[in-house]
Design a protein around this motif. Structure first.
Motif, PDB file in Angstrom:
ATOM      1  N   CYS A 220      -4.685  -6.070  -3.457  1.00 35.86           N
ATOM      2  CA  CYS A 220      -5.006  -7.415  -3.944  1.00 35.86           C
ATOM      3  C   CYS A 220      -4.225  -7.747  -5.218  1.00 35.86           C
ATOM      4  O   CYS A 220      -3.957  -8.912  -5.501  1.00 35.86           O
ATOM      5  CB  CYS A 220      -6.501  -7.534  -4.230  1.00 35.86           C
ATOM      6  SG  CYS A 220      -7.523  -7.452  -2.740  1.00 35.86           S
ATOM      7  N   VAL A 221      -3.889  -6.715  -5.973  1.00 35.15           N
ATOM      8  CA  VAL A 221      -3.137  -6.906  -7.216  1.00 35.15           C
ATOM      9  C   VAL A 221      -1.643  -6.703  -6.990  1.00 35.15           C
ATOM     10  O   VAL A 221      -0.810  -7.431  -7.535  1.00 35.15           O
ATOM     11  CB  VAL A 221      -3.646  -5.944  -8.309  1.00 35.15           C
ATOM     12  CG1 VAL A 221      -2.793  -6.052  -9.569  1.00 35.15           C
ATOM     13  CG2 VAL A 221      -5.104  -6.228  -8.634  1.00 35.15           C
ATOM     14  N   SER A 222      -1.293  -5.717  -6.169  1.00 35.12           N
ATOM     15  CA  SER A 222       0.120  -5.386  -5.986  1.00 35.12           C
ATOM     16  C   SER A 222       0.873  -6.400  -5.135  1.00 35.12           C
ATOM     17  O   SER A 222       2.085  -6.538  -5.261  1.00 35.12           O
ATOM     18  CB  SER A 222       0.246  -3.993  -5.357  1.00 35.12           C
ATOM     19  OG  SER A 222      -0.371  -3.955  -4.075  1.00 35.12           O
ATOM     20  N   GLN A 223       0.161  -7.118  -4.261  1.00 31.46           N
ATOM     21  CA  GLN A 223       0.819  -8.113  -3.423  1.00 31.46           C
ATOM     22  C   GLN A 223       0.719  -9.500  -4.052  1.00 31.46           C
ATOM     23  O   GLN A 223      -0.251  -9.814  -4.757  1.00 31.46           O
ATOM     24  CB  GLN A 223       0.194  -8.128  -2.028  1.00 31.46           C
ATOM     25  CG  GLN A 223       0.407  -6.819  -1.270  1.00 31.46           C
ATOM     26  CD  GLN A 223      -0.157  -6.876   0.139  1.00 31.46           C
ATOM     27  OE1 GLN A 223      -1.218  -7.408   0.381  1.00 31.46           O
ATOM     28  NE2 GLN A 223       0.591  -6.292   1.089  1.00 31.46           N
ATOM     29  N   SER A 224       1.699 -10.349  -3.780  1.00 26.91           N
ATOM     30  CA  SER A 224       1.709 -11.684  -4.384  1.00 26.91           C
ATOM     31  C   SER A 224       0.533 -12.531  -3.921  1.00 26.91           C
ATOM     32  O   SER A 224       0.051 -13.399  -4.657  1.00 26.91           O
ATOM     33  CB  SER A 224       3.029 -12.398  -4.057  1.00 26.91           C
ATOM     34  OG  SER A 224       3.204 -12.501  -2.647  1.00 26.91           O
ATOM     35  N   ALA A 225       0.054 -12.305  -2.707  1.00 31.74           N
ATOM     36  CA  ALA A 225      -1.154 -12.964  -2.203  1.00 31.74           C
ATOM     37  C   ALA A 225      -1.849 -11.989  -1.258  1.00 31.74           C
ATOM     38  O   ALA A 225      -1.191 -11.352  -0.430  1.00 31.74           O
ATOM     39  CB  ALA A 225      -0.808 -14.250  -1.479  1.00 31.74           C
TER      40      ALA A 225
ATOM     41  N   GLY B 172     -12.788 -12.283  -0.011  1.00 28.24           N
ATOM     42  CA  GLY B 172     -12.430 -12.037  -1.393  1.00 28.24           C
ATOM     43  C   GLY B 172     -10.949 -12.320  -1.522  1.00 28.24           C
ATOM     44  O   GLY B 172     -10.217 -12.326  -0.524  1.00 28.24           O
ATOM     45  N   ILE B 173     -10.478 -12.552  -2.718  1.00 29.70           N
ATOM     46  CA  ILE B 173      -9.094 -12.958  -2.913  1.00 29.70           C
ATOM     47  C   ILE B 173      -8.512 -12.276  -4.140  1.00 29.70           C
ATOM     48  O   ILE B 173      -9.239 -11.952  -5.085  1.00 29.70           O
ATOM     49  CB  ILE B 173      -9.021 -14.504  -3.042  1.00 29.70           C
ATOM     50  CG1 ILE B 173      -7.658 -15.037  -2.606  1.00 29.70           C
ATOM     51  CG2 ILE B 173      -9.397 -14.979  -4.416  1.00 29.70           C
ATOM     52  CD1 ILE B 173      -7.502 -15.145  -1.130  1.00 29.70           C
ATOM     53  N   GLY B 174      -7.204 -12.057  -4.123  1.00 26.88           N
ATOM     54  CA  GLY B 174      -6.537 -11.466  -5.268  1.00 26.88           C
ATOM     55  C   GLY B 174      -6.395 -12.448  -6.420  1.00 26.88           C
ATOM     56  O   GLY B 174      -6.655 -13.640  -6.272  1.00 26.88           O
ATOM     57  N   PRO B 175      -5.971 -11.957  -7.588  1.00 28.06           N
ATOM     58  CA  PRO B 175      -5.900 -12.787  -8.807  1.00 28.06           C
ATOM     59  C   PRO B 175      -5.023 -14.025  -8.673  1.00 28.06           C
ATOM     60  O   PRO B 175      -5.323 -15.066  -9.262  1.00 28.06           O
ATOM     61  CB  PRO B 175      -5.318 -11.825  -9.848  1.00 28.06           C
ATOM     62  CG  PRO B 175      -5.631 -10.463  -9.338  1.00 28.06           C
ATOM     63  CD  PRO B 175      -5.583 -10.552  -7.854  1.00 28.06           C
TER      64      PRO B 175
ATOM     65  N   GLN C 202      -0.199  -7.879   7.770  1.00 28.84           N
ATOM     66  CA  GLN C 202       0.518  -9.032   7.241  1.00 28.84           C
ATOM     67  C   GLN C 202       0.069 -10.258   8.026  1.00 28.84           C
ATOM     68  O   GLN C 202       0.121 -10.266   9.259  1.00 28.84           O
ATOM     69  CB  GLN C 202       2.033  -8.840   7.377  1.00 28.84           C
ATOM     70  CG  GLN C 202       2.609  -7.844   6.385  1.00 28.84           C
ATOM     71  CD  GLN C 202       2.361  -8.267   4.934  1.00 28.84           C
ATOM     72  OE1 GLN C 202       2.710  -9.375   4.525  1.00 28.84           O
ATOM     73  NE2 GLN C 202       1.762  -7.377   4.154  1.00 28.84           N
ATOM     74  N   ILE C 203      -0.411 -11.259   7.316  1.00 29.52           N
ATOM     75  CA  ILE C 203      -0.937 -12.458   7.966  1.00 29.52           C
ATOM     76  C   ILE C 203      -0.221 -13.695   7.442  1.00 29.52           C
ATOM     77  O   ILE C 203       0.571 -13.637   6.503  1.00 29.52           O
ATOM     78  CB  ILE C 203      -2.463 -12.612   7.717  1.00 29.52           C
ATOM     79  CG1 ILE C 203      -2.749 -12.805   6.211  1.00 29.52           C
ATOM     80  CG2 ILE C 203      -3.231 -11.425   8.286  1.00 29.52           C
ATOM     81  CD1 ILE C 203      -4.157 -13.282   5.912  1.00 29.52           C
ATOM     82  N   ARG C 204      -0.525 -14.821   8.071  1.00 24.71           N
ATOM     83  CA  ARG C 204      -0.083 -16.123   7.587  1.00 24.71           C
ATOM     84  C   ARG C 204      -1.317 -16.870   7.091  1.00 24.71           C
ATOM     85  O   ARG C 204      -2.409 -16.745   7.673  1.00 24.71           O
ATOM     86  CB  ARG C 204       0.593 -16.899   8.706  1.00 24.71           C
ATOM     87  CG  ARG C 204       1.807 -16.209   9.298  1.00 24.71           C
ATOM     88  CD  ARG C 204       3.002 -16.271   8.362  1.00 24.71           C
ATOM     89  NE  ARG C 204       3.608 -17.603   8.364  1.00 24.71           N
ATOM     90  CZ  ARG C 204       4.520 -18.010   7.480  1.00 24.71           C
ATOM     91  NH1 ARG C 204       4.906 -17.198   6.509  1.00 24.71           N
ATOM     92  NH2 ARG C 204       5.038 -19.214   7.556  1.00 24.71           N
TER      93      ARG C 204
ATOM     94  N   ALA D 275       0.910 -13.303   3.485  1.00 26.91           N
ATOM     95  CA  ALA D 275       0.014 -12.555   2.597  1.00 26.91           C
ATOM     96  C   ALA D 275      -0.391 -11.258   3.277  1.00 26.91           C
ATOM     97  O   ALA D 275      -0.210 -11.083   4.487  1.00 26.91           O
ATOM     98  CB  ALA D 275      -1.228 -13.376   2.250  1.00 26.91           C
ATOM     99  N   GLY D 276      -0.963 -10.357   2.503  1.00 28.73           N
ATOM    100  CA  GLY D 276      -1.568  -9.157   3.053  1.00 28.73           C
ATOM    101  C   GLY D 276      -3.037  -9.414   3.334  1.00 28.73           C
ATOM    102  O   GLY D 276      -3.643 -10.336   2.782  1.00 28.73           O
ATOM    103  N   ALA D 277      -3.627  -8.594   4.203  1.00 29.59           N
ATOM    104  CA  ALA D 277      -5.047  -8.750   4.519  1.00 29.59           C
ATOM    105  C   ALA D 277      -5.692  -7.412   4.806  1.00 29.59           C
ATOM    106  O   ALA D 277      -5.099  -6.550   5.466  1.00 29.59           O
ATOM    107  CB  ALA D 277      -5.230  -9.686   5.712  1.00 29.59           C
TER     108      ALA D 277
END
Length: 277
Positions: free
Chosen positions: A129-134, A83-86, A162-164, A48-50
């Motif tokens: 948060c929207v453009s990345q899958s997570a 906070g988290i993306g959709p 980029q994180i896990r 995911a991105g962070a």
């Protein structure tokens, strides 16, 4: 054994083998038993991105869209929130869910590689948060906690990382579930923020029961927004209230008996004697 009998045995054995392969070689992530338990489930890591927001040593925002308010900066949340993306927020249904996040030195030299447990308390509606899958928009405290001690600010200065991440069970050190009554509640409308659910962290169903009587029954509450659940009764409610919770993944049920007392007050917090772990 005759040739005919041996042929039938071979055919039957092949048939059984096909059944076994169909039943047990499908993707492991597609199987969820009714009483799925996050605390015993093998950790599954994904990418995911962070980013981070708020003050460097803060809790992001003041409670965020899940409705926890100032509690996010206090124990047991202790500002380790996100906070988290959709894709993971799911219209607030994942408020309270816990994740382990980490970054490695391959990504940034200030990364410690150690996992940090964070709780979803807010929604991130735009940008990466929207453009990345997570995507995790972490509090400054949580983002810095992924760093080697003493290099927290260097990691915060890195921008998008980029994180896990992995879904994990929530653990609030045996703190019992609490119910914070919404300020808008009255004798016919009752809304409550539910805090500190261990295990799954998120809820599939919440029900309320008025004081004990022969006609009293469980009434289903609706998720208003975030971690807030409501019952718009349309007539006077009679406390004390018991609240029944059903967890999202494990389908476990708990009852906080008479947790909301007679004479309850909007804005007050009432602690139960139960939790999932």
């Amino acid at each position: 054994m005759g040739l005919s009998s041996l042929s039938h045995l071979i055919i039957f054995s092949q048939y059984l083998m096909v059944i076994v392969l169909v039943c047990f070689t499908g993707p492991s992530f597609s199987f969820r038993p009714k009483h799925f338990n996050l605390s015993t489930y093998a950790t599954h890591w994904a990418s995911a991105g962070a980013t981070w927001y708020g003050s460097p040593d803060g809790a992001g925002s003041d409670g965020g869209s899940c409705g926890y308010g100032n509690a996010v900066s206090e124990a047991p949340f202790s500002s380790l929130v996100t906070g988290i993306g959709p894709s993971l927020y799911k219209s607030g249904k994942e408020c309270g869910a816990c994740y382990q996040v980490k970054c490695t030195k391959k990504v940034h030299r200030s990364c410690s590689g150690k996992g940090v447990r964070v709780v979803i308390t807010d929604f991130c509606p735009g940008g990466p948060c929207v453009s990345q899958s997570a995507h995790f928009d972490l509090s400054g405290t949580a983002f810095g906690s992924m760093a080697i001690p003493g290099q927290e600010q260097k990691l915060r200065d890195a921008g998008v990382l980029q994180i896990r991440y992995a879904r994990v069970a929530c653990d609030y050190s045996r703190k019992n579930i609490a119910f914070h009554v919404d300020q808008g509640s009255n004798s016919e409308y009752f809304a409550v923020v539910i805090e500190f659910e261990e295990g799954d962290g998120d809820l599939a169903k919440v029900e309320l029961k008025e004081k004990r009587s022969s006609i009293s029954k469980w009434r289903q509450m609706q998720q208003s927004w975030g971690a807030v659940w409501k019952l718009d009764a349309g007539s006077e409610l009679h406390p004390p209230f018991s609240i029944r919770l059903t967890s999202q993944y494990s389908d476990q049920t708990l009852i906080a008996k008479n947790v909301i007392p007679t004479g309850w007050k909007p804005g007050a917090t009432y602690r139960s004697l139960v939790n999932y772990l």
